[in-house]
Write a protein that holds these residues in place. Structure first.
Motif, PDB file in Angstrom:
ATOM      1  N   THR A   1       3.632   5.006  -0.162  1.00 23.11           N
ATOM      2  CA  THR A   1       4.218   3.838  -0.657  1.00 23.11           C
ATOM      3  C   THR A   1       3.868   2.616   0.261  1.00 23.11           C
ATOM      4  OG1 THR A   1       5.837   5.358  -1.456  1.00 23.11           O
ATOM      5  CG2 THR A   1       6.533   2.853  -1.391  1.00 23.11           C
ATOM      6  N   VAL A   2       3.723   1.506  -0.331  1.00 19.57           N
ATOM      7  CA  VAL A   2       3.294   0.161   0.342  1.00 19.57           C
ATOM      8  C   VAL A   2       4.062  -0.828  -0.251  1.00 19.57           C
ATOM      9  CG1 VAL A   2       1.330   0.943   1.285  1.00 19.57           C
ATOM     10  CG2 VAL A   2       1.109  -0.222  -0.796  1.00 19.57           C
TER      11      VAL A   2
ATOM     12  N   SER B   1      -1.686  -3.824   4.774  1.00 18.15           N
ATOM     13  CA  SER B   1      -1.618  -3.785   6.204  1.00 18.15           C
ATOM     14  C   SER B   1      -1.105  -2.103   6.388  1.00 18.15           C
ATOM     15  CB  SER B   1      -0.583  -4.830   6.431  1.00 18.15           C
ATOM     16  OG  SER B   1      -0.296  -4.663   7.969  1.00 18.15           O
ATOM     17  N   LEU B   2      -1.876  -1.676   7.192  1.00 19.32           N
ATOM     18  CA  LEU B   2      -1.330  -0.060   7.218  1.00 19.32           C
ATOM     19  C   LEU B   2      -1.327  -0.026   8.880  1.00 19.32           C
ATOM     20  CD1 LEU B   2      -3.984   1.480   4.846  1.00 19.32           C
ATOM     21  CD2 LEU B   2      -1.336   0.824   4.549  1.00 19.32           C
ATOM     22  N   ARG B   3      -0.127   1.029   9.125  1.00 16.46           N
ATOM     23  CA  ARG B   3       0.249   1.157  10.621  1.00 16.46           C
ATOM     24  C   ARG B   3      -0.898   1.940  11.557  1.00 16.46           C
ATOM     25  NH1 ARG B   3       2.193   5.105  12.811  1.00 16.46           N
ATOM     26  NH2 ARG B   3       2.727   6.075  10.931  1.00 16.46           N
TER      27      ARG B   3
ATOM     28  N   GLY C   1      -2.410   4.383  13.669  1.00 12.60           N
ATOM     29  CA  GLY C   1      -1.817   5.827  13.957  1.00 12.60           C
ATOM     30  C   GLY C   1      -1.360   6.671  12.887  1.00 12.60           C
ATOM     31  N   SER C   2      -1.366   5.922  11.730  1.00  7.86           N
ATOM     32  CA  SER C   2      -1.213   6.568  10.380  1.00  7.86           C
ATOM     33  C   SER C   2      -2.389   7.685  10.092  1.00  7.86           C
ATOM     34  CB  SER C   2      -0.876   5.433   9.203  1.00  7.86           C
ATOM     35  OG  SER C   2      -1.218   6.054   8.156  1.00  7.86           O
ATOM     36  N   ALA C   3      -1.634   8.761   9.809  1.00  4.20           N
ATOM     37  CA  ALA C   3      -2.734   9.835   9.207  1.00  4.20           C
ATOM     38  C   ALA C   3      -3.386   9.351   7.795  1.00  4.20           C
ATOM     39  CB  ALA C   3      -2.091  10.911   8.916  1.00  4.20           C
ATOM     40  N   PHE C   4      -2.641   8.855   7.183  1.00  6.69           N
ATOM     41  CA  PHE C   4      -3.220   8.231   5.901  1.00  6.69           C
ATOM     42  C   PHE C   4      -4.209   7.252   5.982  1.00  6.69           C
ATOM     43  CE2 PHE C   4      -3.526   5.227   2.217  1.00  6.69           C
ATOM     44  CZ  PHE C   4      -3.611   6.145   1.309  1.00  6.69           C
TER      45      PHE C   4
ATOM     46  N   LEU D   1       7.074   9.427  -1.658  1.00  2.00           N
ATOM     47  CA  LEU D   1       5.732   9.252  -0.802  1.00  2.00           C
ATOM     48  C   LEU D   1       5.831   8.261   0.155  1.00  2.00           C
ATOM     49  CD1 LEU D   1       3.445   8.722  -4.215  1.00  2.00           C
ATOM     50  CD2 LEU D   1       3.772  10.801  -2.565  1.00  2.00           C
ATOM     51  N   ALA D   2       7.007   8.252   0.682  1.00  3.44           N
ATOM     52  CA  ALA D   2       7.343   7.239   2.176  1.00  3.44           C
ATOM     53  C   ALA D   2       7.604   8.251   3.097  1.00  3.44           C
ATOM     54  CB  ALA D   2       8.263   6.154   1.916  1.00  3.44           C
ATOM     55  N   GLY D   3       7.331   9.631   2.898  1.00  5.14           N
ATOM     56  CA  GLY D   3       7.878  10.612   4.155  1.00  5.14           C
ATOM     57  C   GLY D   3       6.741  11.110   4.775  1.00  5.14           C
TER      58      GLY D   3
ATOM     59  N   ARG E   1       3.485  13.378   5.804  1.00  4.10           N
ATOM     60  CA  ARG E   1       2.483  14.260   5.125  1.00  4.10           C
ATOM     61  C   ARG E   1       2.756  15.318   4.321  1.00  4.10           C
ATOM     62  NH1 ARG E   1      -3.427  14.020   6.934  1.00  4.10           N
ATOM     63  NH2 ARG E   1      -3.769  12.328   5.326  1.00  4.10           N
TER      64      ARG E   1
ATOM     65  N   ARG F   1       4.888  14.644   1.415  1.00  2.00           N
ATOM     66  CA  ARG F   1       3.995  13.818   0.418  1.00  2.00           C
ATOM     67  C   ARG F   1       3.135  14.774  -0.429  1.00  2.00           C
ATOM     68  NH1 ARG F   1       2.800  10.137   4.810  1.00  2.00           N
ATOM     69  NH2 ARG F   1       0.564  10.792   4.818  1.00  2.00           N
TER      70      ARG F   1
ATOM     71  N   HIS G   1      -0.944  -3.288  13.257  1.00  2.00           N
ATOM     72  CA  HIS G   1      -1.228  -2.835  11.978  1.00  2.00           C
ATOM     73  C   HIS G   1      -2.880  -3.130  12.009  1.00  2.00           C
ATOM     74  CE1 HIS G   1       2.735  -1.947  10.899  1.00  2.00           C
ATOM     75  NE2 HIS G   1       2.607  -1.735   9.696  1.00  2.00           N
TER      76      HIS G   1
ATOM     77  N   PHE H   1      11.136  -4.330  -3.569  1.00  2.00           N
ATOM     78  CA  PHE H   1      11.770  -3.941  -2.311  1.00  2.00           C
ATOM     79  C   PHE H   1      12.544  -5.109  -1.801  1.00  2.00           C
ATOM     80  CE2 PHE H   1      11.239  -2.803   2.441  1.00  2.00           C
ATOM     81  CZ  PHE H   1      12.216  -1.591   2.443  1.00  2.00           C
TER      82      PHE H   1
HETATM   83  C1  LIG Z   1       9.112   0.226   0.437  1.00  2.00           C
HETATM   84  C2  LIG Z   1       8.165   0.880   1.547  1.00  2.00           C
HETATM   85  C3  LIG Z   1       6.911  -0.022   1.759  1.00  2.00           C
HETATM   86  C4  LIG Z   1       5.946   0.589   2.784  1.00  2.00           C
HETATM   87  N1  LIG Z   1       4.728  -0.325   3.100  1.00  2.00           N
HETATM   88  C5  LIG Z   1       3.919   0.171   4.064  1.00  2.00           C
HETATM   89  C6  LIG Z   1       2.987  -0.647   4.340  1.00  2.00           C
HETATM   90  O1  LIG Z   1       2.635  -1.648   3.603  1.00  2.00           O
HETATM   91  N2  LIG Z   1       2.132  -0.061   5.406  1.00  2.00           N
HETATM   92  C7  LIG Z   1       2.226   0.937   6.009  1.00  2.00           C
HETATM   93  O2  LIG Z   1       1.414   1.405   6.790  1.00  2.00           O
HETATM   94  N3  LIG Z   1       3.460   1.867   5.693  1.00  2.00           N
HETATM   95  C8  LIG Z   1       4.466   1.425   4.614  1.00  2.00           C
HETATM   96  N4  LIG Z   1       5.420   2.106   4.436  1.00  2.00           N
HETATM   97  C9  LIG Z   1       5.685   3.418   5.221  1.00  2.00           C
HETATM   98  C10 LIG Z   1       4.581   4.432   4.566  1.00  2.00           C
HETATM   99  O3  LIG Z   1       4.822   4.644   3.155  1.00  2.00           O
HETATM  100  C11 LIG Z   1       4.581   5.748   5.145  1.00  2.00           C
HETATM  101  O4  LIG Z   1       5.710   6.354   5.417  1.00  2.00           O
HETATM  102  C12 LIG Z   1       3.581   5.732   6.456  1.00  2.00           C
HETATM  103  O5  LIG Z   1       2.467   5.067   6.282  1.00  2.00           O
HETATM  104  C13 LIG Z   1       3.327   7.111   6.544  1.00  2.00           C
HETATM  105  O6  LIG Z   1       2.393   7.423   7.669  1.00  2.00           O
HETATM  106  P1  LIG Z   1       1.551   8.524   8.161  1.00  2.00           P
HETATM  107  O7  LIG Z   1       0.221   8.397   7.413  1.00  2.00           O
HETATM  108  O8  LIG Z   1       1.363   8.613   9.568  1.00  2.00           O
HETATM  109  O9  LIG Z   1       2.233   9.973   7.600  1.00  2.00           O
HETATM  110  C14 LIG Z   1       6.246   1.706   3.522  1.00  2.00           C
HETATM  111  C15 LIG Z   1       7.597   2.572   3.212  1.00  2.00           C
HETATM  112  C16 LIG Z   1       8.363   2.149   2.167  1.00  2.00           C
HETATM  113  C17 LIG Z   1       9.680   2.720   1.954  1.00  2.00           C
END
Ligand SMILES: Cc1cc2nc3c(=O)[nH]c(=O)nc-3n(C[C@H](O)[C@H](O)[C@H](O)COP(=O)(O)O)c2cc1C
Length: 166
Positions: free
Chosen positions: A38-39, A55-57, A59-62, A88-90, A92, A95, A134, A155
């Motif tokens: 989810t983004v 914009s993705l964090r 260290g994210s596995a995704f 899909l925000a939890g 891996r 997910r 990010h 959101f």
């Molecule tokens: C409403 C919402 C928006 C989100 N937007 C982002 C985003 O823009 N970028 C991001 O990296 N994670 C975002 N997240 C978190 C991701 O959905 C996800 O939890 C995270 O990237 C998973 O990290 P992983 O790949 O290390 O498991 C968001 C979560 C929510 C609930």
């Protein structure tokens, strides 16, 4: 003055989408292990050429998978998509379990999963650069699609809120 970016941004309403990609996995049903998150950081940054940013964090596995494939899908979620967004925000693991139960089809240009919602796009990696904690990912839009107009998922104030149209 205390600087609290998270708190002030709670008042900025955004749409919500799902970004999907995959890794090549020999032996899998289609030779791929799919993932989706989810983004709310999707921004159109240019129309000619068509470019979007995410914009993705770090260290994210995704994110690791997305950089390896260089391809991804984006599905814009409708008001009834809050449960999909939560699932899909939890982690891996959660997910992967959620993907087994959600309806999705492979995008025609990338094979990345596309989910129910009013619109989708498929992207190819054009550029990326680190912005603080990010990675800003820029994608060339390869294809877009729109379905019937639906009320959006928003959101706002830290909550996934179904919004109603005019
Ligand atoms: C409403 C919402 C928006 C989100 N937007 C982002 C985003 O823009 N970028 C991001 O990296 N994670 C975002 N997240 C978190 C991701 O959905 C996800 O939890 C995270 O990237 C998973 O990290 P992983 O790949 O290390 O498991 C968001 C979560 C929510 C609930």
């Amino acid at each position: 003055m205390e600087l609290d970016l998270r708190t002030v941004m709670r008042h900025f309403a955004t749409g919500v989408g799902v970004v999907s990609t995959w890794t090549e996995t020999p032996g899998g049903p289609d030779g791929r292990r799919h993932d989706a998150i989810t983004v709310n950081s999707l921004v159109p940054v240019s129309f000619d050429p068509p470019l979007v940013s995410l914009s993705l964090r770090h260290g994210s596995a995704f994110l690791t998978d997305l950089l390896a494939s260089g391809r991804w899908g984006v599905s814009i979620l409708a008001a009834d998509g809050a449960e999909t967004a939560r699932r899909l925000a939890g982690s891996r693991e959660s997910r992967t379990e959620a993907l087994g139960a959600l309806t999705a089809v492979p995008g025609p240009h990338t094979g990345a999963l596309l989910f129910d919602g009013p619109g989708w796009m498929e992207c190819a990696l054009a550029d990326s650069f680190t912005v603080g904690d990010h990675l800003m990912v820029i994608g060339t839009v390869l294809a877009t699609g729109v379905r019937a107009a639906q009320d959006p998922l928003v959101f706002l104030h830290g909550a996934l809120t179904p919004a109603t149209g005019p």
